[in-house]
Write a protein that holds these residues in place. Structure first.
Motif, mmCIF file in Angstrom:
data_model
loop_
_atom_site.group_PDB
_atom_site.id
_atom_site.type_symbol
_atom_site.label_atom_id
_atom_site.label_comp_id
_atom_site.label_asym_id
_atom_site.label_seq_id
_atom_site.Cartn_x
_atom_site.Cartn_y
_atom_site.Cartn_z
ATOM 1 N N ALA A 106 0.849 -1.188 0.000
ATOM 2 C CA ALA A 106 0.000 0.000 0.000
ATOM 3 C C ALA A 106 0.888 1.242 0.000
ATOM 4 O O ALA A 106 1.837 1.327 0.765
ATOM 5 C CB ALA A 106 -0.899 -0.005 1.232
ATOM 6 N N GLU A 107 0.578 2.183 -0.884
ATOM 7 C CA GLU A 107 1.321 3.442 -0.907
ATOM 8 C C GLU A 107 0.705 4.374 0.124
ATOM 9 O O GLU A 107 -0.464 4.736 0.030
ATOM 10 C CB GLU A 107 1.287 4.074 -2.291
ATOM 11 N N ILE A 108 1.495 4.743 1.112
ATOM 12 C CA ILE A 108 1.014 5.546 2.227
ATOM 13 C C ILE A 108 1.517 6.977 2.079
ATOM 14 O O ILE A 108 2.685 7.198 1.755
ATOM 15 C CB ILE A 108 1.495 4.943 3.561
ATOM 16 N N HIS A 109 0.618 7.929 2.300
ATOM 17 C CA HIS A 109 1.037 9.330 2.351
ATOM 18 C C HIS A 109 0.209 10.056 3.402
ATOM 19 O O HIS A 109 -0.854 9.594 3.805
ATOM 20 C CB HIS A 109 0.944 10.007 0.980
ATOM 21 N N PHE A 110 0.715 11.176 3.852
ATOM 22 C CA PHE A 110 0.083 11.931 4.927
ATOM 23 C C PHE A 110 -0.543 13.236 4.446
ATOM 24 O O PHE A 110 -0.722 14.165 5.219
ATOM 25 C CB PHE A 110 1.105 12.233 6.032
ATOM 26 N N GLY A 111 -0.934 13.296 3.178
ATOM 27 C CA GLY A 111 -1.480 14.518 2.596
ATOM 28 C C GLY A 111 -2.781 14.987 3.213
ATOM 29 O O GLY A 111 -3.122 16.158 3.120
ATOM 30 N N GLY A 112 -3.525 14.092 3.863
ATOM 31 C CA GLY A 112 -4.803 14.464 4.434
ATOM 32 C C GLY A 112 -4.775 14.815 5.909
ATOM 33 O O GLY A 112 -5.813 15.078 6.511
ATOM 34 N N LEU A 113 -3.579 14.831 6.493
ATOM 35 C CA LEU A 113 -3.483 15.138 7.922
ATOM 36 C C LEU A 113 -3.877 16.580 8.216
ATOM 37 O O LEU A 113 -3.606 17.487 7.423
ATOM 38 C CB LEU A 113 -2.060 14.918 8.424
ATOM 39 N N GLU A 114 -4.491 16.774 9.373
ATOM 40 C CA GLU A 114 -4.781 18.123 9.845
ATOM 41 C C GLU A 114 -3.471 18.784 10.263
ATOM 42 O O GLU A 114 -2.478 18.097 10.537
ATOM 43 C CB GLU A 114 -5.751 18.059 11.022
ATOM 44 N N ALA A 115 -3.436 20.098 10.342
ATOM 45 C CA ALA A 115 -2.196 20.837 10.629
ATOM 46 C C ALA A 115 -1.510 20.358 11.907
ATOM 47 O O ALA A 115 -0.301 20.120 11.916
ATOM 48 C CB ALA A 115 -2.484 22.325 10.705
ATOM 49 N N LEU A 116 -2.249 20.197 12.977
ATOM 50 C CA LEU A 116 -1.644 19.764 14.239
ATOM 51 C C LEU A 116 -1.108 18.337 14.138
ATOM 52 O O LEU A 116 -0.061 18.021 14.694
ATOM 53 C CB LEU A 116 -2.661 19.876 15.377
ATOM 54 N N GLU A 117 -1.812 17.474 13.375
ATOM 55 C CA GLU A 117 -1.335 16.097 13.181
ATOM 56 C C GLU A 117 -0.034 16.080 12.384
ATOM 57 O O GLU A 117 0.845 15.252 12.646
ATOM 58 C CB GLU A 117 -2.386 15.270 12.436
ATOM 59 N N ARG A 118 0.095 16.978 11.398
ATOM 60 C CA ARG A 118 1.308 17.008 10.566
ATOM 61 C C ARG A 118 2.562 17.219 11.390
ATOM 62 O O ARG A 118 3.621 16.732 11.039
ATOM 63 C CB ARG A 118 1.197 18.107 9.503
ATOM 64 N N GLY A 119 2.434 17.947 12.495
ATOM 65 C CA GLY A 119 3.586 18.185 13.344
ATOM 66 C C GLY A 119 3.792 17.127 14.405
ATOM 67 O O GLY A 119 4.709 17.245 15.215
ATOM 68 N N ALA A 120 2.948 16.077 14.403
ATOM 69 C CA ALA A 120 3.041 15.077 15.461
ATOM 70 C C ALA A 120 3.008 13.639 14.941
ATOM 71 O O ALA A 120 2.952 12.707 15.728
ATOM 72 C CB ALA A 120 1.911 15.280 16.461
ATOM 73 N N ILE A 121 3.037 13.456 13.623
ATOM 74 C CA ILE A 121 3.096 12.124 13.006
ATOM 75 C C ILE A 121 4.210 12.169 11.975
ATOM 76 O O ILE A 121 4.233 13.050 11.121
ATOM 77 C CB ILE A 121 1.756 11.757 12.327
ATOM 78 N N ASP A 122 5.141 11.210 12.072
ATOM 79 C CA ASP A 122 6.258 11.254 11.130
ATOM 80 C C ASP A 122 6.389 10.049 10.215
ATOM 81 O O ASP A 122 7.093 10.107 9.214
ATOM 82 C CB ASP A 122 7.584 11.489 11.862
ATOM 83 N N LYS A 123 5.724 8.924 10.542
ATOM 84 C CA LYS A 123 5.853 7.761 9.667
ATOM 85 C C LYS A 123 4.780 6.730 10.000
ATOM 86 O O LYS A 123 4.086 6.835 11.010
ATOM 87 C CB LYS A 123 7.239 7.133 9.780
#
Length: 159
Positions: A106-123
């Motif tokens: 599965a190709e995983i990407h984090f494009g749909g994360l909310e702003a606060l999640e983007r700074g707290a999820i890295d992989k």
């Protein structure tokens, strides 16, 4: 006891399982404690009027880029009530877990994360419950047992 404001949420969570009995998890941290990372399940709060399966499918897409249909999820494999600190809140969550089989890469990407999640999820990463137990970095004590339930629901047997 935390001095953070309480945020009560009903949450839908997804535990994707592959043919090797591994579960896809996210790696992140409480923004207030970035030096204490952990692995946790995909999912989040339901929106007003949204069903648990619809929320689970939406969260799966937002947090991984993997699109699934709500009807692929079937019956829940687990439910838990949990409290923990995250960002400025004390989260009190009623969490329902769904298992889902995912085969292939599965190709995983984090494009749909909310702003606060983007700074707290890295992989994201695939974990067996036993390996995560050994690693000791599960978000909470119940996660690996819930992962085992998801693996059994998807693959059957004594996983």
């Amino acid at each position: 006891m935390s001095s953070r404001p309480v945020w009560n949420r009903v949450c839908a969570r997804v535990l994707p399982v592959n043919s090797a009995g591994e579960v896809l998890l996210l790696h992140g941290w409480d923004p207030a404690k970035p030096d204490e990372p952990y692995w946790f399940s995909i999912g989040g709060g339901i929106d007003p009027g949204e069903s648990l399966v619809d929320a689970a499918a939406r969260e799966m897409f937002e947090e991984t880029g993997i699109r699934i249909a709500p009807e692929e999820l079937g019956e829940p494999v687990a439910q838990e009530d949990i409290e923990f600190d995250w960002s400025v809140w004390r989260l009190v969550q009623d969490q329902t877990y769904f298992a889902l089989r995912i085969d292939g890469a599965a190709e995983i990407h984090f494009g749909g994360l909310e702003a606060l999640e983007r700074g707290a999820i890295d992989k994201a990463g695939w974990w067996t419950p036993d390996a995560l137990d050994v690693d000791g970095t599960a978000a909470n004590d119940q996660l690996t047992e819930i992962m085992r339930k998801a693996v059994r629901a998807v693959l059957g047997g004594d996983q």
